[in-house]
Design a protein around this motif. Structure first.
Motif, PDB file in Angstrom:
ATOM      1  N   HIS A  59       0.850  -1.196   0.000  1.00 41.81           N
ATOM      2  CA  HIS A  59       0.000   0.000   0.000  1.00 41.81           C
ATOM      3  C   HIS A  59       0.886   1.248   0.000  1.00 41.81           C
ATOM      4  CE1 HIS A  59      -2.454  -3.273   1.609  1.00 41.81           C
ATOM      5  NE2 HIS A  59      -3.527  -2.609   1.254  1.00 41.81           N
ATOM      6  N   ALA A  60       1.698   1.396  -1.052  1.00 44.44           N
ATOM      7  CA  ALA A  60       2.624   2.533  -1.178  1.00 44.44           C
ATOM      8  C   ALA A  60       3.568   2.606   0.027  1.00 44.44           C
ATOM      9  CB  ALA A  60       1.862   3.847  -1.367  1.00 44.44           C
ATOM     10  N   SER A  61       3.923   1.445   0.589  1.00 44.28           N
ATOM     11  CA  SER A  61       4.858   1.407   1.718  1.00 44.28           C
ATOM     12  C   SER A  61       6.269   1.106   1.230  1.00 44.28           C
ATOM     13  CB  SER A  61       4.450   0.320   2.716  1.00 44.28           C
ATOM     14  OG  SER A  61       3.103   0.441   3.080  1.00 44.28           O
ATOM     15  N   ALA A  62       6.426   0.025   0.474  1.00 46.13           N
ATOM     16  CA  ALA A  62       7.747  -0.359  -0.016  1.00 46.13           C
ATOM     17  C   ALA A  62       8.059   0.340  -1.341  1.00 46.13           C
ATOM     18  CB  ALA A  62       7.816  -1.871  -0.207  1.00 46.13           C
ATOM     19  N   PHE A  63       7.065   0.526  -2.169  1.00 46.52           N
ATOM     20  CA  PHE A  63       7.330   1.004  -3.530  1.00 46.52           C
ATOM     21  C   PHE A  63       7.036   2.487  -3.770  1.00 46.52           C
ATOM     22  CE2 PHE A  63       6.334  -3.626  -4.409  1.00 46.52           C
ATOM     23  CZ  PHE A  63       7.665  -3.977  -4.508  1.00 46.52           C
ATOM     24  N   SER A  64       6.227   3.121  -2.951  1.00 42.45           N
ATOM     25  CA  SER A  64       5.766   4.498  -3.184  1.00 42.45           C
ATOM     26  C   SER A  64       5.035   4.581  -4.511  1.00 42.45           C
ATOM     27  CB  SER A  64       6.902   5.529  -3.134  1.00 42.45           C
ATOM     28  OG  SER A  64       7.477   5.752  -4.411  1.00 42.45           O
ATOM     29  N   VAL A  65       4.509   5.740  -4.808  1.00 40.10           N
ATOM     30  CA  VAL A  65       3.768   5.865  -6.081  1.00 40.10           C
ATOM     31  C   VAL A  65       4.703   6.138  -7.254  1.00 40.10           C
ATOM     32  CG1 VAL A  65       1.526   6.484  -5.103  1.00 40.10           C
ATOM     33  CG2 VAL A  65       3.235   8.272  -5.517  1.00 40.10           C
ATOM     34  N   GLU A  66       6.005   6.237  -6.971  1.00 39.08           N
ATOM     35  CA  GLU A  66       6.951   6.512  -8.066  1.00 39.08           C
ATOM     36  C   GLU A  66       7.279   5.265  -8.872  1.00 39.08           C
ATOM     37  OE1 GLU A  66      10.300   8.317  -6.184  1.00 39.08           O
ATOM     38  OE2 GLU A  66       9.148  10.092  -5.601  1.00 39.08           O
ATOM     39  N   LEU A  67       7.087   4.118  -8.259  1.00 38.54           N
ATOM     40  CA  LEU A  67       7.489   2.883  -8.922  1.00 38.54           C
ATOM     41  C   LEU A  67       6.514   1.795  -8.508  1.00 38.54           C
ATOM     42  CD1 LEU A  67      11.134   1.613  -9.102  1.00 38.54           C
ATOM     43  CD2 LEU A  67       9.255   0.051  -8.682  1.00 38.54           C
ATOM     44  N   LEU A 148       4.858 -12.114  -2.681  1.00 33.85           N
ATOM     45  CA  LEU A 148       4.604 -11.775  -4.083  1.00 33.85           C
ATOM     46  C   LEU A 148       3.623 -10.600  -4.079  1.00 33.85           C
ATOM     47  CD1 LEU A 148       4.615 -12.185  -7.162  1.00 33.85           C
ATOM     48  CD2 LEU A 148       2.895 -13.955  -6.867  1.00 33.85           C
ATOM     49  N   ALA A 149       4.162  -9.420  -4.392  1.00 29.78           N
ATOM     50  CA  ALA A 149       3.337  -8.207  -4.336  1.00 29.78           C
ATOM     51  C   ALA A 149       2.679  -7.963  -5.692  1.00 29.78           C
ATOM     52  CB  ALA A 149       4.206  -7.011  -3.942  1.00 29.78           C
ATOM     53  N   VAL A 150       1.391  -7.671  -5.662  1.00 30.08           N
ATOM     54  CA  VAL A 150       0.607  -7.435  -6.881  1.00 30.08           C
ATOM     55  C   VAL A 150       0.093  -5.995  -6.842  1.00 30.08           C
ATOM     56  CG1 VAL A 150      -1.447  -8.156  -8.179  1.00 30.08           C
ATOM     57  CG2 VAL A 150      -0.114  -9.861  -6.926  1.00 30.08           C
ATOM     58  N   ASN A 151       0.196  -5.297  -7.969  1.00 32.44           N
ATOM     59  CA  ASN A 151      -0.327  -3.925  -7.985  1.00 32.44           C
ATOM     60  C   ASN A 151      -1.849  -3.915  -8.040  1.00 32.44           C
ATOM     61  OD1 ASN A 151      -0.927  -1.179  -8.423  1.00 32.44           O
ATOM     62  ND2 ASN A 151      -0.895  -1.533 -10.644  1.00 32.44           N
ATOM     63  N   VAL A 152      -2.452  -3.409  -6.977  1.00 37.15           N
ATOM     64  CA  VAL A 152      -3.906  -3.158  -7.021  1.00 37.15           C
ATOM     65  C   VAL A 152      -4.189  -1.730  -6.548  1.00 37.15           C
ATOM     66  CG1 VAL A 152      -4.672  -5.560  -6.780  1.00 37.15           C
ATOM     67  CG2 VAL A 152      -4.213  -4.221  -4.736  1.00 37.15           C
ATOM     68  N   VAL A 153      -3.113  -0.904  -6.482  1.00 34.70           N
ATOM     69  CA  VAL A 153      -3.313   0.448  -5.959  1.00 34.70           C
ATOM     70  C   VAL A 153      -3.423   1.502  -7.050  1.00 34.70           C
ATOM     71  CG1 VAL A 153      -2.216  -0.033  -3.720  1.00 34.70           C
ATOM     72  CG2 VAL A 153      -0.835   0.904  -5.579  1.00 34.70           C
ATOM     73  N   GLN A 154      -2.868   1.215  -8.222  1.00 38.60           N
ATOM     74  CA  GLN A 154      -2.997   2.203  -9.303  1.00 38.60           C
ATOM     75  C   GLN A 154      -3.449   1.506 -10.576  1.00 38.60           C
ATOM     76  OE1 GLN A 154      -0.162   5.394  -9.724  1.00 38.60           O
ATOM     77  NE2 GLN A 154      -0.119   5.142 -11.938  1.00 38.60           N
TER      78      GLN A 154
END
Ligand code: DHB
Ligand code: FE
Length: 311
Positions: A59-67, A148-154
């Protein structure tokens, strides 16, 4: 050889983590939620997986919205808990399984799934809350865990079908790992919820219950559900449910549903949970085996006898 023996799916509501960390698990509101996981804790303590593959979202913790990687596989030896604004949760560091994780990366990437390989990553409530629900609050997590992280935030998240097919690729990868490991796959997130906007607070129990039914009995049909239906029926954050398809794709077509729990509400969402086991022999396959076994044996004997006579 390694094999996937079961799937464990559950919501990952951050307030569940806060209730644990703040000693509120006995409050009636939270007791209702935690009591639904007592059987699950017993189940996993008996099953004792050697490795867990935990499909979750950051939830934008490890990756931020930049990546924002679509699928990011944790190949590191350790994944510390992330600081989500109140300091890192007081939970054990997640220990990975770099050997199996690298093997999955190789197998899945060569199969056409361009996973992002992550050698350093912190993990947030999306992963640590389901671990608490499965294992309680031990000093160390009982087995290695591959995130295994999946993008569901953007927008756009991957489709349910793509997630299901990734599950299939993971299953194939695990089956070709030479060590005898019993693996459980976690699917996390959901169920229906919407955190912001005019529909904030949306919960759709009818949709959630149908999702649980179809996850067991109609996994391919369910995985074909388009994004718009999640948005319409399950709210903007209901899209987290696509992660459950990775878990389901990693299992057999026919599974045994060994446990299910559903309660409303917990924070802004419904808490849904299901445990599915592999190893169910389909009636058709069993019948085929029964039919073919004696038939195959009989002519062999005859022909041997004939051969002896002829000799
Ligand atoms: C809530 C649920 C989530 O899955 C999440 O990631 C954040 C908040 C909630 O119910 O408040
Ligand atoms: Fe979430």
């Amino acid at each position: 050889m390694a094999k996937i023996i079961a799937g464990f799916a559950s919501s990952h509501v951050p307030a569940i983590g806060a209730a644990i960390d703040n000693g509120q698990t006995e409050d009636p509101y939270w007791k209702r939620v935690f009591s639904g996981f007592e059987k699950s804790k017993k189940w996993i303590a008996e099953v004792k997986p050697d490795v867990v593959i935990a499909v979750y979202n950051d939830h934008a913790s490890a990756f931020s919205v930049e990546l924002i990687p679509t699928f990011a596989l944790g190949t590191a030896a350790e994944f510390p808990p992330a600081d989500e604004g109140w300091g890192p949760r007081p939970v054990p560091v997640v220990k990975g399984h770099p050997g199996l994780a690298s093997h999955i990366a190789t197998s899945a990437i060569l199969d056409g799934f361009d996973l992002t390989i992550v050698n350093k990553m912190e993990v947030d409530h999306g992963l640590t809350v389901p671990l608490n629900l499965a294992f309680g609050s031990p000093a160390e997590w009982p087995c290695p865990i591959i995130p295994l992280a999946v993008n569901v935030v953007q927008y756009p998240p991957p489709t349910g079908k793509r997630c299901f097919d990734l599950g299939r690729a993971i299953r194939k990868a695990v089956a070709s790992y030479p060590e005898d490991l019993r693996v459980v796959v976690f699917g996390t997130g959901g169920m229906s919820h919407q955190i912001s906007g005019p529909r904030a607070g949306l919960i759709n129990s009818k949709f959630d219950k149908s999702f649980l039914d179809r996850l067991t009995n109609d996994p391919k049909g369910l995985a074909a559900m388009p994004h718009i239906e999640y948005m319409r029926e399950a709210g903007a954050e209901g899209i987290e449910l696509v992660m459950w398809h990775v878990m389901r794709g990693a299992l057999d077509d026919k599974v045994k549903e060994v446990y299910r729990f559903y309660t409303v509400p917990a924070s802004n969402t419904a808490v849904g949970h299901i445990i599915l086991e592999n190893g169910v022999k389909s009636a058709k396959k069993a019948a085929l085996r029964k039919k073919s076994a004696p038939k195959k044996a009989a002519p062999k004997k005859k022909s041997k006898a004939k051969a002896r006579k002829a000799a």
